[in-house]
Design a protein around this motif. Structure first.
Motif, PDB file in Angstrom:
ATOM      1  N   VAL A  67     -18.973 -25.423   8.840  1.00  0.00           N
ATOM      2  CA  VAL A  67     -18.596 -26.165   7.877  1.00  0.00           C
ATOM      3  C   VAL A  67     -17.578 -25.252   7.087  1.00  0.00           C
ATOM      4  CG1 VAL A  67     -19.313 -27.192   5.543  1.00  0.00           C
ATOM      5  CG2 VAL A  67     -20.989 -27.178   7.695  1.00  0.00           C
ATOM      6  N   PRO A  68     -16.188 -25.975   6.747  1.00  0.00           N
ATOM      7  CA  PRO A  68     -15.262 -25.145   6.291  1.00  0.00           C
ATOM      8  C   PRO A  68     -15.437 -25.236   4.751  1.00  0.00           C
ATOM      9  CG  PRO A  68     -14.499 -27.674   6.856  1.00  0.00           C
ATOM     10  CD  PRO A  68     -15.997 -27.261   7.263  1.00  0.00           C
ATOM     11  N   VAL A  69     -14.764 -24.250   4.245  1.00  0.00           N
ATOM     12  CA  VAL A  69     -14.864 -23.891   2.968  1.00  0.00           C
ATOM     13  C   VAL A  69     -13.460 -23.765   1.946  1.00  0.00           C
ATOM     14  CG1 VAL A  69     -15.600 -22.246   1.131  1.00  0.00           C
ATOM     15  CG2 VAL A  69     -16.785 -22.453   3.369  1.00  0.00           C
ATOM     16  N   ILE A  70     -13.304 -24.492   0.877  1.00  0.00           N
ATOM     17  CA  ILE A  70     -12.242 -24.203   0.285  1.00  0.00           C
ATOM     18  C   ILE A  70     -12.576 -23.410  -1.272  1.00  0.00           C
ATOM     19  CG2 ILE A  70     -10.226 -25.225  -1.376  1.00  0.00           C
ATOM     20  CD1 ILE A  70     -10.488 -27.592   0.605  1.00  0.00           C
ATOM     21  N   ALA A  71     -11.978 -22.284  -1.541  1.00  0.00           N
ATOM     22  CA  ALA A  71     -12.438 -21.566  -2.753  1.00  0.00           C
ATOM     23  C   ALA A  71     -11.428 -21.855  -3.615  1.00  0.00           C
ATOM     24  CB  ALA A  71     -12.327 -20.135  -2.526  1.00  0.00           C
ATOM     25  N   THR A  72     -11.817 -21.985  -5.077  1.00  0.00           N
ATOM     26  CA  THR A  72     -10.810 -22.054  -6.111  1.00  0.00           C
ATOM     27  C   THR A  72     -11.128 -21.021  -7.072  1.00  0.00           C
ATOM     28  OG1 THR A  72     -12.105 -23.566  -7.543  1.00  0.00           O
ATOM     29  CG2 THR A  72     -10.705 -24.612  -5.904  1.00  0.00           C
ATOM     30  N   GLU A  73      -9.708 -20.630  -7.785  1.00  0.00           N
ATOM     31  CA  GLU A  73      -9.744 -19.482  -8.743  1.00  0.00           C
ATOM     32  C   GLU A  73      -9.101 -20.186 -10.023  1.00  0.00           C
ATOM     33  OE1 GLU A  73      -9.920 -15.714  -5.737  1.00  0.00           O
ATOM     34  OE2 GLU A  73      -7.778 -16.670  -6.442  1.00  0.00           O
ATOM     35  N   GLN A  74      -9.794 -20.258 -11.160  1.00  0.00           N
ATOM     36  CA  GLN A  74      -9.417 -20.791 -12.446  1.00  0.00           C
ATOM     37  C   GLN A  74      -8.651 -19.709 -13.043  1.00  0.00           C
ATOM     38  OE1 GLN A  74      -9.726 -23.878 -13.718  1.00  0.00           O
ATOM     39  NE2 GLN A  74      -8.828 -23.468 -15.815  1.00  0.00           N
ATOM     40  N   TYR A  75      -7.458 -19.873 -13.208  1.00  0.00           N
ATOM     41  CA  TYR A  75      -6.474 -19.110 -13.592  1.00  0.00           C
ATOM     42  C   TYR A  75      -6.792 -17.459 -13.435  1.00  0.00           C
ATOM     43  CZ  TYR A  75      -3.828 -16.640 -17.668  1.00  0.00           C
ATOM     44  OH  TYR A  75      -2.898 -15.849 -18.027  1.00  0.00           O
ATOM     45  N   PRO A  76      -6.554 -17.318 -12.094  1.00  0.00           N
ATOM     46  CA  PRO A  76      -6.843 -15.852 -11.541  1.00  0.00           C
ATOM     47  C   PRO A  76      -5.969 -14.502 -12.284  1.00  0.00           C
ATOM     48  CG  PRO A  76      -5.498 -17.116  -9.951  1.00  0.00           C
ATOM     49  CD  PRO A  76      -5.810 -18.081 -11.053  1.00  0.00           C
ATOM     50  N   GLN A  77      -5.079 -15.019 -13.157  1.00  0.00           N
ATOM     51  CA  GLN A  77      -4.205 -13.949 -13.513  1.00  0.00           C
ATOM     52  C   GLN A  77      -5.105 -13.321 -14.763  1.00  0.00           C
ATOM     53  OE1 GLN A  77      -3.233 -17.013 -12.805  1.00  0.00           O
ATOM     54  NE2 GLN A  77      -1.029 -17.267 -13.174  1.00  0.00           N
ATOM     55  N   GLY A  78      -5.894 -14.107 -15.289  1.00  0.00           N
ATOM     56  CA  GLY A  78      -6.735 -13.826 -16.568  1.00  0.00           C
ATOM     57  C   GLY A  78      -8.038 -13.771 -16.123  1.00  0.00           C
ATOM     58  N   LEU A  79      -8.650 -14.294 -15.011  1.00  0.00           N
ATOM     59  CA  LEU A  79     -10.159 -14.383 -14.869  1.00  0.00           C
ATOM     60  C   LEU A  79     -10.439 -13.504 -13.602  1.00  0.00           C
ATOM     61  CD1 LEU A  79     -10.932 -18.013 -16.065  1.00  0.00           C
ATOM     62  CD2 LEU A  79     -11.353 -15.811 -17.122  1.00  0.00           C
ATOM     63  N   GLY A  80      -9.497 -12.839 -12.945  1.00  0.00           N
ATOM     64  CA  GLY A  80      -9.581 -12.018 -11.522  1.00  0.00           C
ATOM     65  C   GLY A  80      -9.865 -13.070 -10.452  1.00  0.00           C
ATOM     66  N   ALA A  81     -10.169 -12.569  -9.345  1.00  0.00           N
ATOM     67  CA  ALA A  81     -10.240 -12.882  -8.074  1.00  0.00           C
ATOM     68  C   ALA A  81     -11.509 -13.535  -7.670  1.00  0.00           C
ATOM     69  CB  ALA A  81      -9.672 -12.001  -6.986  1.00  0.00           C
ATOM     70  N   THR A  82     -11.910 -14.094  -6.543  1.00  0.00           N
ATOM     71  CA  THR A  82     -12.909 -14.182  -6.325  1.00  0.00           C
ATOM     72  C   THR A  82     -13.678 -13.159  -5.980  1.00  0.00           C
ATOM     73  OG1 THR A  82     -12.413 -16.531  -5.124  1.00  0.00           O
ATOM     74  CG2 THR A  82     -14.533 -15.423  -4.430  1.00  0.00           C
ATOM     75  N   LEU A  83     -15.282 -13.056  -6.342  1.00  0.00           N
ATOM     76  CA  LEU A  83     -16.092 -12.001  -6.238  1.00  0.00           C
ATOM     77  C   LEU A  83     -16.097 -11.440  -4.765  1.00  0.00           C
ATOM     78  CD1 LEU A  83     -19.262 -13.279  -7.976  1.00  0.00           C
ATOM     79  CD2 LEU A  83     -17.946 -11.648  -8.777  1.00  0.00           C
ATOM     80  N   PRO A  84     -15.736 -10.084  -4.812  1.00  0.00           N
ATOM     81  CA  PRO A  84     -15.615  -9.505  -3.540  1.00  0.00           C
ATOM     82  C   PRO A  84     -16.740  -9.577  -2.328  1.00  0.00           C
ATOM     83  CG  PRO A  84     -15.112  -7.844  -5.083  1.00  0.00           C
ATOM     84  CD  PRO A  84     -15.492  -9.177  -5.736  1.00  0.00           C
ATOM     85  N   GLU A  85     -18.004  -9.692  -3.287  1.00  0.00           N
ATOM     86  CA  GLU A  85     -19.372  -9.791  -2.276  1.00  0.00           C
ATOM     87  C   GLU A  85     -19.396 -11.343  -1.759  1.00  0.00           C
ATOM     88  OE1 GLU A  85     -19.365  -9.244  -5.557  1.00  0.00           O
ATOM     89  OE2 GLU A  85     -21.086  -9.855  -6.521  1.00  0.00           O
ATOM     90  N   ILE A  86     -18.733 -12.137  -2.352  1.00  0.00           N
ATOM     91  CA  ILE A  86     -18.478 -13.718  -1.805  1.00  0.00           C
ATOM     92  C   ILE A  86     -17.060 -13.735  -0.961  1.00  0.00           C
ATOM     93  CG2 ILE A  86     -18.148 -16.059  -2.369  1.00  0.00           C
ATOM     94  CD1 ILE A  86     -21.061 -14.996  -3.095  1.00  0.00           C
ATOM     95  N   LYS A  87     -16.195 -13.173  -1.146  1.00  0.00           N
ATOM     96  CA  LYS A  87     -14.964 -13.347  -0.342  1.00  0.00           C
ATOM     97  C   LYS A  87     -15.271 -12.558   0.949  1.00  0.00           C
ATOM     98  CE  LYS A  87     -10.371 -13.057  -2.071  1.00  0.00           C
ATOM     99  NZ  LYS A  87      -9.627 -12.329  -2.883  1.00  0.00           N
ATOM    100  N   GLU A  88     -16.029 -11.619   1.208  1.00  0.00           N
ATOM    101  CA  GLU A  88     -16.280 -11.072   2.434  1.00  0.00           C
ATOM    102  C   GLU A  88     -16.893 -11.846   3.323  1.00  0.00           C
ATOM    103  OE1 GLU A  88     -18.180  -7.308   1.081  1.00  0.00           O
ATOM    104  OE2 GLU A  88     -20.302  -8.201   1.339  1.00  0.00           O
ATOM    105  N   ILE A  89     -18.017 -12.793   2.999  1.00  0.00           N
ATOM    106  CA  ILE A  89     -18.670 -13.647   3.884  1.00  0.00           C
ATOM    107  C   ILE A  89     -17.922 -14.897   4.055  1.00  0.00           C
ATOM    108  CG2 ILE A  89     -20.763 -12.233   3.208  1.00  0.00           C
ATOM    109  CD1 ILE A  89     -21.563 -15.097   1.611  1.00  0.00           C
ATOM    110  N   LEU A  90     -17.037 -15.405   3.609  1.00  0.00           N
ATOM    111  CA  LEU A  90     -16.321 -16.645   3.740  1.00  0.00           C
ATOM    112  C   LEU A  90     -15.833 -16.700   5.043  1.00  0.00           C
ATOM    113  CD1 LEU A  90     -14.592 -16.957   0.157  1.00  0.00           C
ATOM    114  CD2 LEU A  90     -16.548 -18.282   1.120  1.00  0.00           C
ATOM    115  N   PRO A  91     -15.726 -17.773   5.550  1.00  0.00           N
ATOM    116  CA  PRO A  91     -15.180 -17.954   6.912  1.00  0.00           C
ATOM    117  C   PRO A  91     -13.658 -17.433   7.045  1.00  0.00           C
ATOM    118  CG  PRO A  91     -16.074 -20.109   6.428  1.00  0.00           C
ATOM    119  CD  PRO A  91     -16.166 -19.218   5.075  1.00  0.00           C
ATOM    120  N   PRO A  92     -13.215 -17.233   7.930  1.00  0.00           N
ATOM    121  CA  PRO A  92     -11.887 -16.521   8.000  1.00  0.00           C
ATOM    122  C   PRO A  92     -10.772 -17.407   7.375  1.00  0.00           C
ATOM    123  CG  PRO A  92     -12.591 -16.257  10.118  1.00  0.00           C
ATOM    124  CD  PRO A  92     -13.620 -16.854   9.144  1.00  0.00           C
TER     125      PRO A  92
END
Length: 181
Positions: free
Chosen positions: A45-70
């Protein structure tokens, strides 16, 4: 209607460093989010990840990013609904799915507006309640109630994974069972 793994996509909404830091409930949902993502990866099952205003709120949590499909697409946005971001709509169109699970934060803002917009566009929408969070319990409860009244399926991560499997004879049943434990 039962979802099919081949026709489902997951929208991971704004599980970002600073945003999750302000939402106490977000730490409570992360183990279930991990289970759902690991199960989704197993089932293709594919995933799309969104980031609300990443310049101010940062990137997706590293512990989540590392397990997402490539092949996970990351989309920056400022709109509350993910559908307000043109890049999100483009990624979704490429995937060509008709069912969607929406997970992340905040339940009563971005998750709610994305789920409502997805349903309005004809998607069969599933929101695992153990994979969404808000700063206040009352906001999460109100959002889940509103979604139910709007025809969105409020489920749990485990329910959704077993709905995707459909049968214990599924070739990934044992793997999913281990992930859930």
């Amino acid at each position: 209607m039962m979802p099919e793994s081949k026709s489902m996509i997951i929208t991971l909404v704004d599980l970002q460093e600073r945003l999750c830091g302000a939402i106490g409930q977000s730490r409570e949902i992360l183990p279930r989010v991990r289970i759902l993502i690991e199960g989704a990866k197993t089932l293709g099952v594919p995933v799309i990840a969104t980031e609300q205003y990443p310049q101010g709120l940062g990137a997706t949590l590293p512990e989540i990013k590392e397990i997402l499909p490539p092949d996970t697409a990351f989309v920056a946005k400022t709109s509350f609904s993910c559908f307000g971001a043109e890049d999100y709509r483009k990624e979704l169109a490429k995937a060509s799915k008709d069912a969607m699970a929406v997970i992340g934060v905040e339940s009563h803002v971005c998750v709610l507006q994305t789920a409502i917009d997805a349903a309005a566009r004809g998607y069969e929408v599933y929101v695992p309640e153990d994979c969404v969070a808000s700063r206040r319990d009352s906001d999460k409860a109100a959002a889940l109630s509103f979604m139910r009244c709007s025809g969105i399926h409020v489920v749990t991560s485990e329910m959704l994974l077993f709905m995707l499997l459909k049968d214990a004879s599924h070739p990934d049943f044992k793997t999913i069972s281990k992930i859930i434990r």
